[in-house]
Design an enzyme around this catalytic site. Structure first.
Site, PDB file in Angstrom:
ATOM      1  N   SER A   1       0.843  -1.191   0.000  1.00  0.00           N
ATOM      2  CA  SER A   1       0.000   0.000   0.000  1.00  0.00           C
ATOM      3  C   SER A   1       0.874   1.236   0.000  1.00  0.00           C
ATOM      4  CB  SER A   1      -0.904   0.021   1.235  1.00  0.00           C
ATOM      5  OG  SER A   1      -1.543   1.284   1.343  1.00  0.00           O
TER       6      SER A   1
ATOM      7  N   MET B   1      -8.651   8.455  -0.294  1.00  0.00           N
ATOM      8  CA  MET B   1      -9.485   8.914   0.818  1.00  0.00           C
ATOM      9  C   MET B   1      -9.903  10.355   0.563  1.00  0.00           C
ATOM     10  SD  MET B   1      -7.329   7.379   4.029  1.00  0.00           S
ATOM     11  CE  MET B   1      -6.591   5.734   3.958  1.00  0.00           C
TER      12      MET B   1
ATOM     13  N   HIS C   1      -8.378   1.446  -4.316  1.00  0.00           N
ATOM     14  CA  HIS C   1      -9.371   1.261  -3.251  1.00  0.00           C
ATOM     15  C   HIS C   1      -9.988   2.623  -2.961  1.00  0.00           C
ATOM     16  CE1 HIS C   1      -9.983   0.456   1.353  1.00  0.00           C
ATOM     17  NE2 HIS C   1     -11.128   0.609   0.705  1.00  0.00           N
TER      18      HIS C   1
ATOM     19  N   MET D   1     -12.099   5.025  -1.012  1.00  0.00           N
ATOM     20  CA  MET D   1     -12.761   5.353   0.247  1.00  0.00           C
ATOM     21  C   MET D   1     -13.334   6.754   0.093  1.00  0.00           C
ATOM     22  SD  MET D   1      -9.913   3.721   2.818  1.00  0.00           S
ATOM     23  CE  MET D   1      -8.596   3.731   1.579  1.00  0.00           C
TER      24      MET D   1
ATOM     25  N   ASP E   1      -6.813  -6.212   3.932  1.00  0.00           N
ATOM     26  CA  ASP E   1      -6.090  -4.946   4.063  1.00  0.00           C
ATOM     27  C   ASP E   1      -6.180  -4.458   5.503  1.00  0.00           C
ATOM     28  OD1 ASP E   1      -4.981  -2.450   3.897  1.00  0.00           O
ATOM     29  OD2 ASP E   1      -6.415  -1.641   2.444  1.00  0.00           O
TER      30      ASP E   1
ATOM     31  N   HIS F   1      -1.116  -1.209  -4.424  1.00  0.00           N
ATOM     32  CA  HIS F   1      -2.383  -0.876  -3.774  1.00  0.00           C
ATOM     33  C   HIS F   1      -2.447   0.629  -3.550  1.00  0.00           C
ATOM     34  CE1 HIS F   1      -6.044  -1.893  -1.598  1.00  0.00           C
ATOM     35  NE2 HIS F   1      -5.685  -0.985  -0.698  1.00  0.00           N
TER      36      HIS F   1
ATOM     37  N   ASP G   1      -4.586   3.720  -2.160  1.00  0.00           N
ATOM     38  CA  ASP G   1      -5.658   4.121  -1.240  1.00  0.00           C
ATOM     39  C   ASP G   1      -6.119   5.546  -1.521  1.00  0.00           C
ATOM     40  OD1 ASP G   1      -6.048   1.847   0.545  1.00  0.00           O
ATOM     41  OD2 ASP G   1      -3.985   2.201   1.160  1.00  0.00           O
TER      42      ASP G   1
ATOM     43  N   MET H   1     -11.592  -5.363   5.015  1.00  0.00           N
ATOM     44  CA  MET H   1     -10.770  -4.505   5.857  1.00  0.00           C
ATOM     45  C   MET H   1     -10.575  -5.180   7.211  1.00  0.00           C
ATOM     46  SD  MET H   1     -10.018  -1.976   3.941  1.00  0.00           S
ATOM     47  CE  MET H   1      -9.218  -0.956   5.192  1.00  0.00           C
TER      48      MET H   1
END
Length: 230
Positions: free
Chosen positions: A9, A38, A68, A70, A177, A34, A36, A139
């Site tokens: 990540s 947000m 991913h 979020m 994750d 990966h 992320d 998660m």
């Protein structure tokens, strides 16, 4: 049986030299990047967007990029990440008004789609859309920040999802994750996971003076995974 994939990540990478960091973990044997995302809305943090994904592709990264999301709402940003070079796009069912439509949108944009389940999110959504999934991400921490400890109840949830995937007969990756490290990755695989996201568990071993700084930790993860017959 699906090949075990290690997915560092980049949330835990050194952003001042992100391209080099990604090059190094891939050269050390990692499989997937990966990514992320947000939004300081769905989760209490703000990270990176499509321009960074595009920059990694322009830098020369050819490995799969696992985005991913979020974020809430989801649909508006799917096309941007697809154009930026995402391979997988996963999202949280709570963040979409129409889960089936969002999954169709991801596939229509040429990406593989998946759902993400927080520690307390029920798995009931899978009853209706498992035929549209390429990945299920569980998660094992609450989303929003890196460096958290693994929540043990995620193991039971992994076992449940593994049974659902096997019963479906479909090729769906089961990703985990949160708090994944050398000392628990074998137990996580035994519970059913085949794709392992690790941020601080990999990038936390950064030593600027050592050009092979990630080789050892990824080799240790591979050895732990090889010792498990699922």
């Amino acid at each position: 049986m699906a090949q075990d994939l290690i997915a560092p990540s980049i949330l835990s990478a050194d952003f001042a030299r992100l391209g080099e960091e990604v090059d190094n973990v891939l050269a050390a044997g990692a499989d997937i990047v990966h990514f992320d995302v947000m939004d300081n809305h769905y989760v209490p943090n703000l990270t990176i967007g499509p321009l960074v994904c595009e920059a990694l592709r322009k830098h020369g990264v050819t490995a799969p990029i696992d985005v991913h999301l979020m974020v809430k709402p989801v649909d508006r940003i799917v096309a941007d990440f697809a154009a930026a070079g995402a391979t997988y796009i996963t999202f949280h069912p709570e963040a979409s008004e129409h889960i089936d439509r969002t999954l169709q949108l991801i596939r229509n944009e040429g990406c593989r789609g998946g759902l993400v389940f927080n520690p307390a999110t029920p798995l009931t959504y899978l009853e209706y859309v498992i035929d549209k999934l390429d990945m299920i991400l569980l998660m094992s921490v609450n989303p929003g920040f890196g460096g958290q400890s693994f929540i043990p109840s995620a193991l039971d949830k992994l076992r449940q999802v593994r049974q659902m995937i096997d019963a479906s007969g479909r090729e769906i990756r089961l990703e985990i994750d949160g708090g994944v490290k050398v000392d628990n990755i074998a137990e996580i695989k035994a519970a059913g996971a085949d794709t392992f996201v690790s941020g601080s568990g990999i990038f936390g071993h950064r030593r600027a003076e050592d050009p092979n700084r990630y080789d050892t930790i990824i080799k240790q993860m591979r050895a732990a995974l090889a010792g498990v017959n699922r």
